[in-house]
Write a protein that holds these residues in place. Structure first.
Motif, PDB file in Angstrom:
ATOM      1  N   PRO A 141      -2.626 -11.275  53.483  1.00  0.00           N
ATOM      2  CA  PRO A 141      -3.577 -12.388  53.520  1.00  0.00           C
ATOM      3  C   PRO A 141      -3.195 -13.500  52.534  1.00  0.00           C
ATOM      4  CG  PRO A 141      -4.654 -10.302  52.892  1.00  0.00           C
ATOM      5  CD  PRO A 141      -3.182 -10.074  52.849  1.00  0.00           C
ATOM      6  N   VAL A 142      -3.363 -14.739  52.963  1.00  0.00           N
ATOM      7  CA  VAL A 142      -3.165 -15.888  52.064  1.00  0.00           C
ATOM      8  C   VAL A 142      -4.336 -16.846  52.258  1.00  0.00           C
ATOM      9  CG1 VAL A 142      -0.649 -15.944  51.738  1.00  0.00           C
ATOM     10  CG2 VAL A 142      -1.619 -16.911  53.812  1.00  0.00           C
ATOM     11  N   PHE A 143      -4.663 -17.586  51.221  1.00  0.00           N
ATOM     12  CA  PHE A 143      -5.786 -18.526  51.316  1.00  0.00           C
ATOM     13  C   PHE A 143      -5.691 -19.546  50.198  1.00  0.00           C
ATOM     14  CE2 PHE A 143      -7.042 -14.437  49.454  1.00  0.00           C
ATOM     15  CZ  PHE A 143      -7.292 -14.818  48.151  1.00  0.00           C
ATOM     16  N   GLY A 144      -6.447 -20.614  50.361  1.00  0.00           N
ATOM     17  CA  GLY A 144      -6.478 -21.632  49.316  1.00  0.00           C
ATOM     18  C   GLY A 144      -6.994 -22.944  49.868  1.00  0.00           C
ATOM     19  N   GLU A 145      -7.267 -23.851  48.957  1.00  0.00           N
ATOM     20  CA  GLU A 145      -7.800 -25.152  49.366  1.00  0.00           C
ATOM     21  C   GLU A 145      -6.659 -26.158  49.473  1.00  0.00           C
ATOM     22  OE1 GLU A 145     -11.546 -27.753  47.828  1.00  0.00           O
ATOM     23  OE2 GLU A 145      -9.701 -27.903  46.680  1.00  0.00           O
ATOM     24  N   LEU A 146      -6.648 -26.893  50.578  1.00  0.00           N
ATOM     25  CA  LEU A 146      -5.686 -27.989  50.728  1.00  0.00           C
ATOM     26  C   LEU A 146      -6.483 -29.225  51.119  1.00  0.00           C
ATOM     27  CD1 LEU A 146      -2.613 -26.578  52.770  1.00  0.00           C
ATOM     28  CD2 LEU A 146      -2.685 -27.169  50.348  1.00  0.00           C
ATOM     29  N   ASP A 147      -6.344 -30.267  50.332  1.00  0.00           N
ATOM     30  CA  ASP A 147      -7.004 -31.533  50.643  1.00  0.00           C
ATOM     31  C   ASP A 147      -8.502 -31.369  50.973  1.00  0.00           C
ATOM     32  OD1 ASP A 147      -7.078 -34.227  50.899  1.00  0.00           O
ATOM     33  OD2 ASP A 147      -6.251 -34.288  52.920  1.00  0.00           O
ATOM     34  N   GLY A 148      -9.167 -30.531  50.211  1.00  0.00           N
ATOM     35  CA  GLY A 148     -10.623 -30.400  50.355  1.00  0.00           C
ATOM     36  C   GLY A 148     -11.085 -29.402  51.403  1.00  0.00           C
ATOM     37  N   LEU A 149     -10.161 -28.837  52.178  1.00  0.00           N
ATOM     38  CA  LEU A 149     -10.566 -27.830  53.168  1.00  0.00           C
ATOM     39  C   LEU A 149      -9.973 -26.479  52.772  1.00  0.00           C
ATOM     40  CD1 LEU A 149     -10.099 -29.742  56.548  1.00  0.00           C
ATOM     41  CD2 LEU A 149     -12.237 -29.206  55.385  1.00  0.00           C
ATOM     42  N   PHE A 150     -10.720 -25.419  53.029  1.00  0.00           N
ATOM     43  CA  PHE A 150     -10.246 -24.089  52.658  1.00  0.00           C
ATOM     44  C   PHE A 150      -9.538 -23.459  53.860  1.00  0.00           C
ATOM     45  CE2 PHE A 150     -10.388 -19.782  50.972  1.00  0.00           C
ATOM     46  CZ  PHE A 150     -10.115 -20.035  49.633  1.00  0.00           C
ATOM     47  N   LEU A 151      -8.336 -22.952  53.633  1.00  0.00           N
ATOM     48  CA  LEU A 151      -7.540 -22.359  54.716  1.00  0.00           C
ATOM     49  C   LEU A 151      -7.321 -20.871  54.452  1.00  0.00           C
ATOM     50  CD1 LEU A 151      -4.701 -25.008  55.184  1.00  0.00           C
ATOM     51  CD2 LEU A 151      -6.891 -24.879  56.336  1.00  0.00           C
ATOM     52  N   VAL A 152      -7.302 -20.123  55.534  1.00  0.00           N
ATOM     53  CA  VAL A 152      -7.077 -18.676  55.432  1.00  0.00           C
ATOM     54  C   VAL A 152      -6.051 -18.282  56.497  1.00  0.00           C
ATOM     55  CG1 VAL A 152      -8.168 -16.402  55.676  1.00  0.00           C
ATOM     56  CG2 VAL A 152      -9.442 -18.278  54.648  1.00  0.00           C
ATOM     57  N   GLY A 153      -5.117 -17.434  56.128  1.00  0.00           N
ATOM     58  CA  GLY A 153      -4.128 -16.991  57.108  1.00  0.00           C
ATOM     59  C   GLY A 153      -3.600 -15.614  56.778  1.00  0.00           C
ATOM     60  N   ILE A 154      -2.770 -15.120  57.655  1.00  0.00           N
ATOM     61  CA  ILE A 154      -2.122 -13.819  57.422  1.00  0.00           C
ATOM     62  C   ILE A 154      -0.629 -13.966  57.704  1.00  0.00           C
ATOM     63  CG2 ILE A 154      -1.965 -11.405  58.176  1.00  0.00           C
ATOM     64  CD1 ILE A 154      -4.899 -11.425  58.707  1.00  0.00           C
ATOM     65  N   ILE A 155       0.180 -13.727  56.673  1.00  0.00           N
ATOM     66  CA  ILE A 155       1.635 -13.822  56.838  1.00  0.00           C
ATOM     67  C   ILE A 155       2.123 -12.543  57.506  1.00  0.00           C
ATOM     68  CG2 ILE A 155       3.837 -13.871  55.589  1.00  0.00           C
ATOM     69  CD1 ILE A 155       2.497 -15.586  53.446  1.00  0.00           C
ATOM     70  N   ASP A 156       2.910 -12.682  58.563  1.00  0.00           N
ATOM     71  CA  ASP A 156       3.405 -11.498  59.285  1.00  0.00           C
ATOM     72  C   ASP A 156       4.252 -10.607  58.383  1.00  0.00           C
ATOM     73  OD1 ASP A 156       2.209 -11.832  61.687  1.00  0.00           O
ATOM     74  OD2 ASP A 156       3.925 -12.707  62.702  1.00  0.00           O
ATOM     75  N   GLU A 157       5.208 -11.226  57.676  1.00  0.00           N
ATOM     76  CA  GLU A 157       6.109 -10.391  56.863  1.00  0.00           C
ATOM     77  C   GLU A 157       6.707 -11.171  55.699  1.00  0.00           C
ATOM     78  OE1 GLU A 157       8.783  -7.674  58.943  1.00  0.00           O
ATOM     79  OE2 GLU A 157      10.425  -8.432  57.731  1.00  0.00           O
ATOM     80  N   LEU A 158       6.792 -10.514  54.548  1.00  0.00           N
ATOM     81  CA  LEU A 158       7.537 -11.039  53.393  1.00  0.00           C
ATOM     82  C   LEU A 158       8.523  -9.963  52.975  1.00  0.00           C
ATOM     83  CD1 LEU A 158       4.710 -12.689  51.257  1.00  0.00           C
ATOM     84  CD2 LEU A 158       6.694 -13.878  52.186  1.00  0.00           C
ATOM     85  N   ARG A 159       9.780 -10.366  52.768  1.00  0.00           N
ATOM     86  CA  ARG A 159      10.827  -9.382  52.433  1.00  0.00           C
ATOM     87  C   ARG A 159      11.895 -10.081  51.601  1.00  0.00           C
ATOM     88  NH1 ARG A 159      12.488  -9.924  58.731  1.00  0.00           N
ATOM     89  NH2 ARG A 159      13.754 -11.766  58.528  1.00  0.00           N
ATOM     90  N   TYR A 160      12.715  -9.293  50.965  1.00  0.00           N
ATOM     91  CA  TYR A 160      13.819  -9.862  50.186  1.00  0.00           C
ATOM     92  C   TYR A 160      15.092  -9.759  51.017  1.00  0.00           C
ATOM     93  CZ  TYR A 160      10.563  -9.804  46.301  1.00  0.00           C
ATOM     94  OH  TYR A 160       9.477 -10.032  45.500  1.00  0.00           O
ATOM     95  N   ASN A 161      15.871 -10.836  51.039  1.00  0.00           N
ATOM     96  CA  ASN A 161      17.130 -10.784  51.802  1.00  0.00           C
ATOM     97  C   ASN A 161      18.254 -10.211  50.933  1.00  0.00           C
ATOM     98  OD1 ASN A 161      18.009 -12.856  50.149  1.00  0.00           O
ATOM     99  ND2 ASN A 161      17.676 -14.463  51.674  1.00  0.00           N
ATOM    100  N   SER A 162      19.455 -10.195  51.475  1.00  0.00           N
ATOM    101  CA  SER A 162      20.583  -9.546  50.768  1.00  0.00           C
ATOM    102  C   SER A 162      20.905 -10.253  49.454  1.00  0.00           C
ATOM    103  CB  SER A 162      21.814  -9.508  51.671  1.00  0.00           C
ATOM    104  OG  SER A 162      22.071 -10.824  52.124  1.00  0.00           O
ATOM    105  N   LYS A 163      20.499 -11.548  49.341  1.00  0.00           N
ATOM    106  CA  LYS A 163      20.750 -12.269  48.074  1.00  0.00           C
ATOM    107  C   LYS A 163      19.599 -12.071  47.086  1.00  0.00           C
ATOM    108  CE  LYS A 163      22.036 -16.060  50.604  1.00  0.00           C
ATOM    109  NZ  LYS A 163      22.011 -17.473  50.819  1.00  0.00           N
ATOM    110  N   GLY A 164      18.605 -11.291  47.487  1.00  0.00           N
ATOM    111  CA  GLY A 164      17.459 -11.047  46.603  1.00  0.00           C
ATOM    112  C   GLY A 164      16.430 -12.166  46.663  1.00  0.00           C
ATOM    113  N   GLU A 165      16.570 -13.062  47.647  1.00  0.00           N
ATOM    114  CA  GLU A 165      15.599 -14.164  47.787  1.00  0.00           C
ATOM    115  C   GLU A 165      14.441 -13.721  48.671  1.00  0.00           C
ATOM    116  OE1 GLU A 165      19.023 -17.657  47.855  1.00  0.00           O
ATOM    117  OE2 GLU A 165      18.200 -16.850  49.723  1.00  0.00           O
TER     118      GLU A 165
END
Ligand code: SF4
Length: 347
Positions: A141-165
């Motif tokens: 889950p991710v959320f936060g205010e942008l330009d006065g409106l509150f946004l909510v979302g769900i990131i499908d995937e976060l992972r580290y690549n072979s360079k560690g990024e």
């Protein structure tokens, strides 16, 4: 690793209140066109649809056709039918299968809005721990205010690549074995770019507790239901009321050592045999995002009326559930006829 799913409240996409306001008809009045209704109603779309926040999914759909989003909110029964389509169900089940590859899902019964948000926050705490140890997280889950409106979302995937990024990956399923066209890709690009903005503001410790509580109208003193308390305890957190959990999450985000997102990826998968179609790397383009969001937000803030697609993109209407009742389309067709007649009379 476990993540919780709600059993008695609705998820991110459904948590927007689609019910008609008291005293409002449950569907549009057929004698009154959309344009007229919009002019007569002085409330902003946020107020009219009873929204306390926007989901990122709604923004990406808005980029496809804003008028379609409005019709979807005015006629939620049609949106519900859409969710039952085999293509939509197949997409959901592929997402679920991917999620289950990295963690189990446990059902937790919730009894209040604070409970529902507590589940999101507990899932977020779990994701922070995994990311800090170099692991892979799905459905974060991710959320936060942008330009006065509150946004909510769900990131499908976060992972580290072979360079560690750190790499963000959005997973899209397709009924055809091909990449989508430019219009669809534009809405996908907006989605991943917004996720990056929200995620990075969160790990920089920029989510303001007061702003979050004000937008979401959540009560810090609200005690949790028994199943939420038990689930938190099982995860190793002793929290009994919403404000305590929120403080804990904000603290964890601020002092986490999670890096910024280096790469944005969209992976396309063919629904029929679950084979990969391919992946697209998306560059961030802050200026583009700022412009697109300013345009989207101006509608939600009531600064302009809803717009449908341009004539050049009228092909989108062929697959639209609202094509037979769409005022925008009708008005555009009339404008075109008038222009054609004017040209003919001159010639
Ligand atoms: Fe948008 Fe076309 Fe659907 Fe109207 S018919 S809502 S303009 S896609």
């Amino acid at each position: 690793q476990e993540t919780a799913a709600l059993t008695s409240r609705k998820d991110e996409h459904q948590s927007i209140n689609l019910s008609p306001e008291p005293g409002e008809a449950s569907g549009p009045n057929p004698d009154c066109t959309v344009a007229k209704r919009q002019k007569q109603d002085k409330r902003t779309p946020m107020e009219k649809f009873g929204l306390t926040y926007l989901s990122v999914t709604h923004l990406s759909r808005q980029v496809w056709c804003e008028q379609q989003v409005v019709y979807g909110m005015e006629m939620p029964q049609i949106e519900k039918l859409r969710a039952e389509l085999p293509i939509v169900k197949a997409g959901s089940s592929l997402h679920l299968a991917r999620e289950l590859e990295v963690h189990d899902i446990v059902a937790v019964n919730v009894t209040s809005r604070e409970d529902s948000w507590a589940i999101k926050l507990l899932n977020l705490l779990s994701a922070i721990q995994v990311l800090q140890t170099g692991g892979i997280v799905r459905e974060m889950p991710v959320f936060g205010e942008l330009d006065g409106l509150f946004l909510v979302g769900i990131i499908d995937e976060l992972r580290y690549n072979s360079k560690g990024e750190l790499e963000l990956c959005e997973f899209k399923t397709r009924s055809q074995r091909s990449f989508p066209g430019a219009a669809q890709r534009k809405s996908h690009h907006l989605q991943v770019r917004v996720y990056k903005c929200l995620f990075e503001a969160m790990i920089r410790g920029e989510v303001d507790k007061g702003i979050l509580l004000r937008h979401l109208r959540l009560r810090t003193e609200q005690p949790f239901g028994s199943e939420v308390s038990e689930h938190a305890e099982k995860m190793g957190f002793t929290v009994h009321k919403f404000g305590d959990l929120l403080d804990l999450v904000l603290l964890n985000l601020t002092y986490s050592e999670i890096p910024q997102i280096d790469t944005l990826m969209i992976e396309y998968c063919y629904q029929a045999d679950r084979s990969a179609i391919g992946a697209e790397a998306v560059c961030f383009q802050e200026e583009w995002l700022r412009r697109e969001l300013a345009n989207c937000f101006s509608f939600w803030k009531g600064q302009r009326e809803a717009e449908g697609v341009d004539i050049e993109e009228a092909w989108k209407c062929c697959s639209c559930d609202f094509v037979d009742i769409c005022d925008w389309r009708q008005r555009k067709a009339e404008e075109l006829t008038q222009k054609y007649k004017a040209i003919q009379s001159r010639g």
